[in-house]
Motif scaffolding. Structure first.
Motif, PDB file in Angstrom:
ATOM      1  N   PHE A 115      -7.714  -5.851  -4.386  1.00  0.00           N
ATOM      2  CA  PHE A 115      -7.835  -5.920  -2.934  1.00  0.00           C
ATOM      3  C   PHE A 115      -8.395  -7.268  -2.489  1.00  0.00           C
ATOM      4  CE2 PHE A 115      -8.204  -1.573  -4.316  1.00  0.00           C
ATOM      5  CZ  PHE A 115      -7.506  -0.831  -3.380  1.00  0.00           C
ATOM      6  N   ARG A 162      -0.080   6.254  -9.477  1.00  0.00           N
ATOM      7  CA  ARG A 162      -1.315   5.468  -9.359  1.00  0.00           C
ATOM      8  C   ARG A 162      -1.851   5.058 -10.721  1.00  0.00           C
ATOM      9  NH1 ARG A 162      -4.163   8.853  -4.491  1.00  0.00           N
ATOM     10  NH2 ARG A 162      -3.054   7.834  -2.785  1.00  0.00           N
ATOM     11  N   LEU A 218      -1.359   4.446  -0.811  1.00  0.00           N
ATOM     12  CA  LEU A 218      -2.549   4.349   0.035  1.00  0.00           C
ATOM     13  C   LEU A 218      -2.111   4.557   1.479  1.00  0.00           C
ATOM     14  CD1 LEU A 218      -4.676   1.487  -1.545  1.00  0.00           C
ATOM     15  CD2 LEU A 218      -4.837   3.950  -1.853  1.00  0.00           C
ATOM     16  N   ASN A 255     -13.556  -4.583  -3.311  1.00  0.00           N
ATOM     17  CA  ASN A 255     -13.816  -3.140  -3.381  1.00  0.00           C
ATOM     18  C   ASN A 255     -14.356  -2.688  -4.727  1.00  0.00           C
ATOM     19  OD1 ASN A 255     -13.032  -2.837  -0.766  1.00  0.00           O
ATOM     20  ND2 ASN A 255     -10.982  -2.085  -1.240  1.00  0.00           N
ATOM     21  N   LEU A 256     -15.238  -3.491  -5.304  1.00  0.00           N
ATOM     22  CA  LEU A 256     -15.914  -3.019  -6.524  1.00  0.00           C
ATOM     23  C   LEU A 256     -16.887  -1.914  -6.125  1.00  0.00           C
ATOM     24  CD1 LEU A 256     -16.617  -6.379  -8.343  1.00  0.00           C
ATOM     25  CD2 LEU A 256     -14.885  -4.674  -8.877  1.00  0.00           C
ATOM     26  N   PHE A 257     -17.272  -1.088  -7.108  1.00  0.00           N
ATOM     27  CA  PHE A 257     -18.217  -0.015  -6.822  1.00  0.00           C
ATOM     28  C   PHE A 257     -19.634  -0.578  -6.959  1.00  0.00           C
ATOM     29  CE2 PHE A 257     -14.541   2.265  -8.888  1.00  0.00           C
ATOM     30  CZ  PHE A 257     -13.915   2.528  -7.681  1.00  0.00           C
ATOM     31  N   MET A 310      -4.232  -2.135  -8.617  1.00  0.00           N
ATOM     32  CA  MET A 310      -4.266  -2.858  -7.347  1.00  0.00           C
ATOM     33  C   MET A 310      -5.524  -3.704  -7.253  1.00  0.00           C
ATOM     34  SD  MET A 310      -3.760  -1.397  -3.533  1.00  0.00           S
ATOM     35  CE  MET A 310      -2.577  -2.259  -2.530  1.00  0.00           C
ATOM     36  N   ARG A 369       0.824  -1.218   0.000  1.00  0.00           N
ATOM     37  CA  ARG A 369       0.000   0.000   0.000  1.00  0.00           C
ATOM     38  C   ARG A 369       0.855   1.263   0.000  1.00  0.00           C
ATOM     39  NH1 ARG A 369      -5.267  -0.229   1.875  1.00  0.00           N
ATOM     40  NH2 ARG A 369      -4.902   1.451   3.364  1.00  0.00           N
ATOM     41  N   ARG A 398     -10.795  -4.317 -13.897  1.00  0.00           N
ATOM     42  CA  ARG A 398     -10.856  -2.885 -13.622  1.00  0.00           C
ATOM     43  C   ARG A 398      -9.453  -2.296 -13.492  1.00  0.00           C
ATOM     44  NH1 ARG A 398     -13.544  -0.858  -8.058  1.00  0.00           N
ATOM     45  NH2 ARG A 398     -11.757  -1.990  -7.217  1.00  0.00           N
ATOM     46  N   ALA A 399      -8.581  -3.020 -12.791  1.00  0.00           N
ATOM     47  CA  ALA A 399      -7.212  -2.526 -12.636  1.00  0.00           C
ATOM     48  C   ALA A 399      -6.478  -2.564 -13.974  1.00  0.00           C
ATOM     49  CB  ALA A 399      -6.470  -3.355 -11.596  1.00  0.00           C
ATOM     50  N   ASN A 435       1.610   2.438  -3.865  1.00  0.00           N
ATOM     51  CA  ASN A 435       0.718   3.377  -4.566  1.00  0.00           C
ATOM     52  C   ASN A 435       0.152   4.432  -3.616  1.00  0.00           C
ATOM     53  OD1 ASN A 435      -1.089   1.835  -3.178  1.00  0.00           O
ATOM     54  ND2 ASN A 435      -2.412   1.377  -4.933  1.00  0.00           N
TER      55      ASN A 435
END
Ligand SMILES: Nc1ncnc2c1ncn2[C@@H]1O[C@H](COP(=O)(O)OP(=O)(O)OP(=O)(O)O)[C@@H](O)[C@H]1O
Ligand SMILES: [Mg+2]
Lengths: 261, 394
Positions: free
Chosen positions: A104, A97, A71, A108-110, A102, A66, A170-171, A69
Motif C-alpha cells: 500500500f 487473496r 478490497l 499499513n504495517l501492524f 499487496m 483493489r 510481509r506480502a 483482491n
C-alpha cells in the motif's frame, strides 16, 4: 466459468495469449453510488509480466487493483485470478487473496507487532506454519529486502523506506503468484524512493508477476513490459513503455504525459 | 528559585492577590487536616474495628482463603500488567529508578504500613510480605511470557489463567461464609474484581456485536447498550433487589452479592462497549485491508489486528470505567443492604462506646482513604501501561 466469456477479452487486451494470462479482467464496472469509478475495463496480465498503471488522480487506478483482491467488489464483469473467479463466495476470495500480495501507499504495517511478527503473521495465521517456521521464513524475507537487523523493532521505529520494505517482505511471505503495488513510493521522502524501487526491480527480475500503480516513470520505462494509461475510469491506451512514452497515440495520453514529464 | 517565584507567582497585582489568597486557603486546609489527623482525630474507633471494616465477621478459620484470594488477585494484576507491556525503557540512573519505584509503590506501601501499624500484629506483617511476594511472582510470570521461557504458551491461555485464578478463589471464598458474616472492604474489593473481570469480555463482545454486519445482532447489542447506559445504576441495583423474585423462586434466588455482581457487570459492560467501540473506530481502515490482503479471516483480523490496537488506544478510558465501578460498589451497600465498607463505617459509629460522639468523620476519612488509594493506584498504573505501550507514539 467457461472460457467463452473471455474470448473477447483476450482480443481486446492487446496483451498476451489468454492461456498465459494469470489475471483476466473482463468488462468490469465499479460504481460508488452513481459515480462510475471503472467503466468496462478489459485487461489481461500474463505470468511473469510487469504491468505499470499510470493516469491522473481519480482515474480509478487504485480501484482497479483493489478489485483484483476484492478490497473493492466490482459491480459488473468478471475477474479471474490464476483460474479462480472472483465471486461473492468467500472461499474464492480467500483463495485469491492468498495468491496475491499487496503493498500500500502508506505501508499499513501492524504497529503493535514487531517487524518480524508483521512478516510472519501471514504464513503463521493463514498458511498455518509453526511459530518457529514462520519466523524463520520471515527472517529470510527480511534478509532479502536487506533489513534483517530491524527484525525486533516496531514499525514506527523504522524509516519510511524501511517500513515499505517490511511491507514488501510481509506480502512476499505468503509466496504470492501476483504482487499488486498501489503507489508504493508516493509517501516516501525522495532519498528513500530508490531503496524501495530497487527491491521491486529485483523482484521483477526474479520473475514475479506485478501490477504497479506508480508515478515513477523511470521505473515504468525500465521495468515494465506494458504500460496501461487510465483516465476517468477507462483504459485509454496500452502499450510497451516506448510506445506509450515516446509515441502516445491518444490525445489524453499525450496531454497527461506532457503534464508530468 | 526567587526569580522563578517572582516570574510565576507575583507577575502582576492580580497574580499576587490570587497567589496570596490561594496560598492562605491551601495553608488553612492543610493545617486543619493536619490537626484532624494528628491531634483531634480519635482513631481508636478505626483501630478497634479494623477487622470488621476490612472483612466483616468473616469466620476466623476461613480467613486463609480470603488471604489466598487477595494474593491471587495481586499476582494476576501484576502478571497482566507486566505481560502486556514490552521493551522496558530503564532509566540508567539508580536514583531515577528508585524514584520510579517510589511513585509506583510508595502509596501502596505507605497504606499497607499504616494498616499493619493499626492492626499491630505479626500476621498483618506476614501478610504484607506475602502480598509483595505475590506481586513479584506475578511480574515474573508476566515477563516469562514476553521473554523466552513461556513463549510457547498461547496468549489467550495466559490471559485466561490470569483471569480465572483470582475468580475461582474469590468464588470459593464467598461460598465459605454466609452473607451476614462477611462484609467491609472485602465486599467492595470482591465486587470490583469480579465485575471488572466479567464485564471486560462482555464489553468487548458487545462492542464487536454493535459493529457486526448482521443486522439482528447489531440491533440487539445497540438496544442493550443504550438501555443500560440510560438507566441510573442505583435504580438498577434497587431493581435487582426486588425484581429478581419475579423470575426466580425465592428459595433459589441468589443472594445480594450475586445480584450486585450481575448488575455491576451488565452496567459496566455497556459503558465499556462504547469505549471499546470508539477505540475500534479509531483504527485506520488500512489495517483491516492489510489483513484482508494477506488472506486473514475477518475473525483473525479482529482478534489479531484491530482489537488489540483498539484496546490499547483506550486504556485510560477503560481504567476510568473500572475506577467508577470500584467506587460505585458502595451503592450496593445502600441499595441491597450489603454490609460493605461504607455501611460498616457508618455502623461502627453507632456502637455503644462511640454513639453520639461525632466520630463519623474519622470513619468516613478511613473509608475515603481506602477508596482513594485504590482509585489512584489504578489510574497511575493505567498511565504507566499506556506509556509503556507507546500510545500516541506508535
Ligand atoms: N470508497 C469510495 N467511495 C466513493 N468514491 C470513491 C471511493 N473510492 C474511490 N472513489 C472515487 O473513485 C474515483 C477513483 O478513485 P481511485 O482511488 O481509484 O483513483 P486513483 O486513480 O487511484 O487516484 P490517485 O492517483 O489520487 O490515487 C475517484 O473519483 C474517487 O473519488
Ligand atoms: Mg490511488
Amino acid at each position: 466459468m467457461s472460457n467463452e466469456v473471455f474470448k473477447d477479452a483476450s482480443k481486446m487486451s492487446g496483451g498476451r495469449d489468454s492461456d498465459d494470462a494469470i489475471i483476466v479482467i473482463d468488462g468490469v464496472y465499479k460504481r460508488f453510488k452513481e459515480f462510475e469509478a471503472l467503466k468496462n475495463i478489459n485487461m489481461q496480465v500474463g505470468r511473469r509480466e510487469v504491468v505499470v498503471v499510470i493516469g491522473p488522480s481519480g482515474s480509478g487506478k487504485s480501484t482497479l487493483i483493489r478489485c483484483i483482491n476484492r478490497l473493492e467488489a466490482h459491480d459488473d464483469g468478471h475477474i479471474l485470478v490464476d483460474g479462480t473467479a472472483l465471486t461473492t463466495d468467500i472461499r474464492n476470495i480467500q483463495e485469491i487473496r492468498k495468491e496475491t500480495g499487496m503493498v500500500f501507499q502508506n505501508f499499513n504495517l501492524f504497529p503493535h507487532l514487531t517487524v518480524l511478527t508483521n512478516v510472519a503473521i501471514g504464513p503463521r495465521r493463514v498458511r498455518g506454519l509453526s511459530k518457529s517456521a514462520s519466523e524463520e521464513l520471515a527472517m529470510e524475507l527480511l534478509t532479502r529486502v536487506k533489513i534483517p537487523e530491524q527484525a525486533d523493532k516496531f514499525p514506527a521505529q523504522l524509516s519510511g523506506g524501511q517500513q515499505q520494505r517490511v511491507a514488501l517482505a510481509r506480502a512476499l511471505a505468503m509466496t504470492p503468484k501476483v504482487m499488486l503495488f498501489d503507489e508504493p513510493t508516493s509517501a516516501l521522502d525522495p532519498e528513500m524512493i530508490n531503496e524501495v524501487l530497487d527491491a521491486m526491480k529485483e523482484l521483477a527480475q526474479d520473475g514475479m508477476t506485478m501490477i504497479v500503480v506508480t508515478h515513477e516513470m523511470g521505473f515504468a520505462r525500465e521495468v515494465a513490459d506494458r504500460v496501461v494509461f487510465m483516465d476517468k475510469g477507462e483504459i485509454v491506451e496500452v502499450g510497451t513503455p516506448s510506445e506509450i512514452f515516446d509515441n502516445p497515440k491518444e490525445e489524453r495520453t499525450k496531454k497527461f504525459l506532457s503534464q508530468i514529464l | 528559585m526567587i526569580t522563578w517565584i517572582r516570574r510565576n507567582l507575583f507577575r502582576s497585582i492580580t497574580d499576587s492577590i490570587l497567589t496570596v489568597v490561594s496560598a492562605s486557603i491551601l495553608g488553612f486546609v492543610v493545617l486543619q487536616v493536619f490537626q484532624f489527623v494528628f491531634i483531634t482525630g480519635r482513631w481508636e474507633i478505626i483501630q478497634v474495628n479494623l477487622k470488621i471494616l476490612l472483612v466483616g465477621r468473616f469466620p476466623e478459620d476461613m480467613m486463609f482463603l480470603v488471604g489466598f484470594s487477595i494474593l491471587a488477585t495481586c499476582f494476576s494484576i501484576a502478571s497482566l500488567a507486566s505481560g502486556v507491556s514490552r521493551t522496558v525503557e530503564t532509566t540508567p540512573r539508580l536514583a531515577g529508578r528508585l524514584w520510579e519505584l517510589f511513585q509506583r509503590f510508595g502509596l501502596i506501601i505507605a497504606t499497607s504500613a499504616f494498616l499493619i501499624v493499626l492492626a499491630g500484629d505479626l500476621d498483618a506483617i506476614l501478610f504484607g510480605a506475602y502480598v509483595l511476594l505475590a506481586i513479584l511472582g506475578g511480574r515474573l510470570f508476566g515477563r516469562a511470557r514476553r521473554n523466552a521461557s513461556l513463549r510457547k504458551l498461547p496468549g489467550w491461555l495466559w490471559v485466561t489463567i490470569n483471569a480465572t485464578l483470582p475468580l475461582v478463589l474469590i468464588f470459593l471464598t464467598m461460598g465459605q461464609a454466609a452473607l451476614e458474616e462477611w462484609g467491609g472492604f472485602l465486599i467492595n474489593f470482591y465486587l470490583a474484581v469480579v465485575s471488572i473481570a466479567l464485564s471486560f469480555p462482555l464489553g468487548v463482545l458487545l462492542a464487536l456485536g454493535r459493529r457486526s454486519t448482521l443486522p439482528l445482532l447489531r440491533w440487539l447489542c445497540t438496544a442493550y447498550i443504550e438501555l443500560l447506559r440510560g438507566a441510573p445504576l442505583f435504580v438498577l441495583l434497587l431493581l435487582a433487589g426486588v425484581a429478581l423474585e419475579f423470575f426466580i423462586p425465592a428459595s433459589i434466588a441468589p443472594d445480594a452479592i450475586f445480584r450486585a455482581v450481575t448488575v455491576f457487570t451488565l452496567f459496566t459492560a455497556a459503558y465499556l462497549a462504547e469505549v471499546i467501540r470508539g477505540g475500534l473506530q479509531s483504527i485506520p481502515k488500512g489495517q483491516a485491508e492489510a489483513g484482508k490482503a494477506l488472506g486473514l479471516s475477518t475473525f483473525k483480523i479482529t482478534f489479531l489486528i484491530t482489537l488489540p490496537q483498539a484496546l490499547r488506544n483506550v486504556i485510560p478510558a477503560q481504567i476510568g470505567q473500572f475506577i467508577s465501578l470500584f467506587k460505585d460498589t458502595t451503592l450496593a451497600g445502600v441499595a441491597l443492604s450489603v454490609f460493605d465498607l461504607l455501611n460498616v463505617g457508618t455502623a461502627i459509629t453507632k456502637q455503644d462506646d462511640y454513639l453520639g460522639q461525632g466520630l463519623i468523620y474519622e470513619s468516613l476519612a478511613f473509608v475515603g482513604l481506602l477508596f482513594w488509594v485504590g482509585s489512584y493506584v489504578m489510574s497511575r498504573e493505567s498511565q504507566r501501561i499506556e506509556k509503556k505501550l507507546g500510545v500516541g507514539i506508535r
